[in-house]
Structures are given as structure tokens and as C-alpha cells.
Design an enzyme around this catalytic site. Structure first.
Site, short mmCIF file in Angstrom:
data_model
loop_
_atom_site.label_atom_id
_atom_site.label_comp_id
_atom_site.label_asym_id
_atom_site.label_seq_id
_atom_site.Cartn_x
_atom_site.Cartn_y
_atom_site.Cartn_z
N ASP A 91 0.80 -1.22 0.00
CA ASP A 91 0.00 0.00 0.00
C ASP A 91 0.84 1.28 0.00
O ASP A 91 0.46 2.26 -0.62
CB ASP A 91 -0.91 0.03 1.24
CG ASP A 91 -2.14 -0.83 1.09
OD1 ASP A 91 -2.27 -1.49 0.03
OD2 ASP A 91 -2.97 -0.85 2.02
N HIS A 133 -5.66 8.29 6.44
CA HIS A 133 -5.22 7.09 7.17
C HIS A 133 -3.86 7.24 7.85
O HIS A 133 -3.50 6.41 8.69
CB HIS A 133 -5.13 5.88 6.23
CG HIS A 133 -6.44 5.48 5.62
ND1 HIS A 133 -7.55 5.19 6.37
CD2 HIS A 133 -6.81 5.32 4.32
CE1 HIS A 133 -8.56 4.86 5.55
NE2 HIS A 133 -8.13 4.94 4.31
N GLY A 141 -2.53 2.93 4.30
CA GLY A 141 -3.59 3.13 3.30
C GLY A 141 -3.29 4.21 2.26
O GLY A 141 -4.14 5.05 1.98
N ASP A 168 -15.47 9.45 2.39
CA ASP A 168 -14.68 8.43 1.68
C ASP A 168 -15.26 7.04 1.98
O ASP A 168 -15.86 6.83 3.04
CB ASP A 168 -13.24 8.52 2.20
CG ASP A 168 -12.23 7.75 1.36
OD1 ASP A 168 -11.54 8.39 0.54
OD2 ASP A 168 -12.12 6.53 1.56
N HIS A 170 -13.65 4.54 2.81
CA HIS A 170 -12.89 3.95 3.91
C HIS A 170 -13.05 4.80 5.17
O HIS A 170 -13.16 6.03 5.09
CB HIS A 170 -11.40 3.87 3.55
CG HIS A 170 -11.11 3.02 2.34
ND1 HIS A 170 -11.04 3.55 1.08
CD2 HIS A 170 -10.89 1.69 2.22
CE1 HIS A 170 -10.78 2.57 0.21
NE2 HIS A 170 -10.68 1.43 0.88
N ASP A 257 -14.25 7.14 -3.70
CA ASP A 257 -14.14 5.67 -3.88
C ASP A 257 -15.41 4.95 -3.42
O ASP A 257 -15.49 3.73 -3.46
CB ASP A 257 -12.89 5.11 -3.19
CG ASP A 257 -12.68 5.67 -1.80
OD1 ASP A 257 -13.56 6.37 -1.28
OD2 ASP A 257 -11.61 5.38 -1.22
N TYR A 296 -10.42 5.75 -7.34
CA TYR A 296 -9.45 4.99 -8.13
C TYR A 296 -9.95 4.71 -9.54
O TYR A 296 -9.32 3.99 -10.29
CB TYR A 296 -9.04 3.73 -7.35
CG TYR A 296 -8.58 4.16 -5.97
CD1 TYR A 296 -7.34 4.77 -5.82
CD2 TYR A 296 -9.42 4.10 -4.87
CE1 TYR A 296 -6.93 5.27 -4.59
CE2 TYR A 296 -9.03 4.59 -3.63
CZ TYR A 296 -7.78 5.17 -3.51
OH TYR A 296 -7.40 5.68 -2.29
#
Ligand SMILES: [Zn+2]
Length: 376
Positions: A91, A133, A141, A168, A170, A257, A296
């Protein structure tokens, strides 16, 4: 309404490597679409370049050890034990200039915060930021330095109450952790549930500790959560909590994302659903510092953040993407020619499962958070 957009061509010089999903050209593509729509030369808008954040400011959140290792690895020095700092294949790869790129992205977010704090603009957008992150002593991340935490700290240094809203896909774990015991910074994160997706946290019962108890809010979501399910849950949680907290400034991480074509996650939003959430955040924010984040599928990043920037400037955009942009961005668009997506067509039982899960989370938040914040 004065606004500022933070952008630099210098972001393009940086590269995570050919096989990494975070493509730095997403930033240039986004700026190109904003420009093609005429959103970079609005009378009340200024475009400002970021300056790299100096180490002493980075040390406001990151440990000296980690910063030393990050800088050495970025300069090509082989650092034994770099994995302990989250650095290495995977990552958070080691690549030349990663320290400089990260410090520049931080500088953009802090510049946005400073302009808003000083009252020079009401809304600012630093879309290279939102690297939520990164932890004090390690990369995580795809994030090396946590610009969101540092931007919030810059606002706090001026005594401002900050509400952080992270949409997000995440969980915004680095930002939540940084302010988990504070009542002057309220964090809200909506994201795919942590038992399905990185970073594995962000459950509704993570509500803060000590003085910060009730000031961390998490709305986890089931795979295939679509616009309708998302916006119902968002409306039940975000506006009442933000209004009860009465922030001076909202800092918002606008990762896209969550989109249904994103290759890394399983939510099912469209650009329309994302934009509706952003419209509500803009409306709730007396002043706004907006950051980028994940995303992404590059065409989604450009379309979503352009739509967000238009909302911040109260501009309505034509749905057809401008011809010069279409011509230059063909390889990223995969046939898409419009700013919007159209409705998702998901089986009723899939939508029903997502709705049932979201409603359960909303009830948990109402039970755990609303009494503490005095939400009625
Ligand atoms: Zn993300």
C-alpha cells in the site's frame, strides 16, 4: 462568496509506481475538467499554489522518528526496519520524492485552512489532500502524512470549533484517532463497514473517550449501498449532529471511492449521490475546508470533484462534459461523456439488505450519540 482552489502542477511530478492504484494524474485530470467548465477563473475565486509544510509543523502530529525515516527513504537511502513505519512493497511503497509530495499536499490543506480561518475566503478546496489514514508514527492506506489532522490543528490553533465530515468509502481512522479524546473536534465518517474493507474500524460504537465521548460518529455501510440508501442514512445522522455541535468550520474529506465503478470498494453511489451529500455539507458549513481523498476510477475523481467545486461556488454545470476535455481525456473516460451517471439498477433484495443495515446503524447512532450531543 469568496472561494479558493489549491492546485499545483508540481503534484504531477510524483508517482507511487506503475502498479499502484493511486494515480497522481487524477489531480491534473480534475483540474483540467474544472478549467474546461470555466471554474478556475470565476470572479470570486482564486487559485493558489501550495507550499511544502515545514518539518516543525509536521511534528505537530507526526513523530520525529517517523519523519526522519520517511525523508531518508524518499531520498533513496535504504532504511533498515522501514516496514515498522508502514513503508515498503504494498500500500505504501517507497518512491523518490514521496516526502516532498506528501509535505506539499499537507501544505495545500493547511493553506486552505489558513485562508478560511483568516476570513479571506469562506470556502476552500485542496483536492490533493484528504490523506486520512496516516498515523503519527507510520504510513497507512496510501497515506504518508495526515494533512487533514494538520489542517484541523491549524484551525484549532485559532480557537475554532471544527466538525470533520468524511465521506470516503474507507473509515477516516487517522483523523478519528487524533481527536478521539477531544470535544472541540467532532469527527463523522461514513464508509463501507470495517469487517468488509480496510482499515477494519469505524463501527457505530466507536464514539470517543473521556472528554471526547460522543464526539466521534461512525456510519458504516453494507456493500452495494446506493444513492437512495446512503442519502437516507446521511440525512438522519449528519445534519442533526452538525447543527447540534454548531461548528465554526467544517472540514470535509470528499473521497469518491464510494462510487459504484470504483475498483477498490463495494459501495454503489453515483456522482449524483455524492454531489447531493456534498450539497448538504456545503449548506451545513458556516465556513468550509474541503479536501480530496480516495477515488481509483479517474473519470469519477474528475467528475465528482468538479461537481463539488461547482457546488462550493453556487454554479450549475451543463451535464455534457466540455468538448476540449473529452478530447484530451478519452483514455480515462471509457465512453462516458456526461458529468452524471444515471440511476444504478440493483436487485431489490440487494438494496433491501443495504437499507436494513444502514437503518440499524442509524438507530445505534441515535441511541449512543444523540443524547450526549443533545440532538432532538
Ligand atoms: Zn478511501
Amino acid at each position: 462568496m469568496k472561494t479558493a482552489l489549491v492546485h499545483s502542477e508540481a503534484y504531477q511530478r510524483f508517482d507511487y509506481g506503475p502498479s499502484h492504484p493511486l494515480r497522481m494524474e487524477r489531480l491534473g485530470l480534475t483540474y483540467a475538467l474544472m478549467d474546461a467548465y470555466g471554474l478556475t477563473g470565476l470572479p470570486e475565486t482564486r487559485v493558489i499554489p501550495p507550499q511544502p509544510t515545514p518539518p516543525e509543523v509536521l511534528r505537530g502530529f507526526h513523530t520525529p522518528d517517523y519523519l526522519d525515516v520517511l525523508r531518508a527513504a524518499s531520498a533513496g537511502v535504504a532504511v533498515p526496519g522501514a516496514q515498522r513505519y508502514g513503508l515498503g512493497p504494498g500500500d505504501n511503497p517507497i518512491w523518490p520524492g514521496m516526502y516532498e509530495a506528501s509535505a506539499l499536499a499537507c501544505g495545500g490543506s493547511i493553506a486552505a485552512a489558513d485562508l478560511v480561518a483568516a476570513g479571506e475566503v469562506t470556502r476552500a478546496f485542496a483536492f490533493a489532500g484528504g490523506l486520512h489514514h496516516a498515523m503519527p508514527d507510520r504510513a497507512s492506506g496510501f497515506c504518508y502524512l495526515n494533512d487533514a489532522v494538520l489542517a484541523i490543528r491549524a484551525l484549532r490553533a485559532r480557537g475554532l470549533r471544527v466538525c470533520y465530515v468524511d465521506i470516503d468509502a474507507h473509515h477516516g481512522d487517522g483523523v478519528q484517532d487524533a481527536f478521539y479524546q477531544e470535544a472541540e473536534v467532532l469527527t463523522i465518517s461514513t464508509h463501507e463497514r470495517g469487517d468488509h474493507l480496510f482499515p477494519g474500524t469505524g463501527f457505530a460504537d466507536e464514539i470517543g473517550e473521556g472528554a471526547g465521548r460522543g464526539y466521534s460518529v461512525n456510519l458504516p455501510l453494507h456493500p452495494y449501498t446506493d444513492d437512495a440508501v446512503y442519502l437516507e442514512a446521511f440525512a438522519a445522522v449528519v445534519p442533526p449532529i452538525v447543527r447540534a455541535f454548531r461548528p465554526d468550520v467544517v472540514v470535509s474529506q470528499l473521497g469518491i471511492d464510494s462510487h459504484r465503478t470504483d475498483p477498490l470498494t463495494h459501495l454503489a453511489l453515483s456522482v449524483e449521490g455524492f454531489a447531493e451529500a456534498v450539497r448538504q455539507i456545503v449548506g451545513l458549513a458556516p465556513r468550509l475546508v474541503a479536501l480530496g481523498g480516495g477515488g481509483y476510477d479517474l473519470a469519477n475523481v474528475a467528475r465528482a470533484w468538479t461537481a463539488a467545486w461547482a457546488l462550493m461556488n453556487d454554479v450549475t454545470l451543463p451535464a455534457e462534459l466540455p468538448a476540449p476535455f473529452l478530447a484530451g481525456a478519452t483514455r480515462h473516460l471509457h465512453g462516458r461523456t456526461r458529468l452524471w451517471d444515471g440511476a444504478a439498477l440493483l436487485p431489490a433484495e440487494v438494496v433491501g439488505a443495504a437499507r436494513e443495515y444502514a437503518q440499524r446503524q442509524v438507530r445505534e447512532i441515535e441511541r449512543l450519540i444523540f443524547p450526549i450531543l443533545g440532538v432532538h
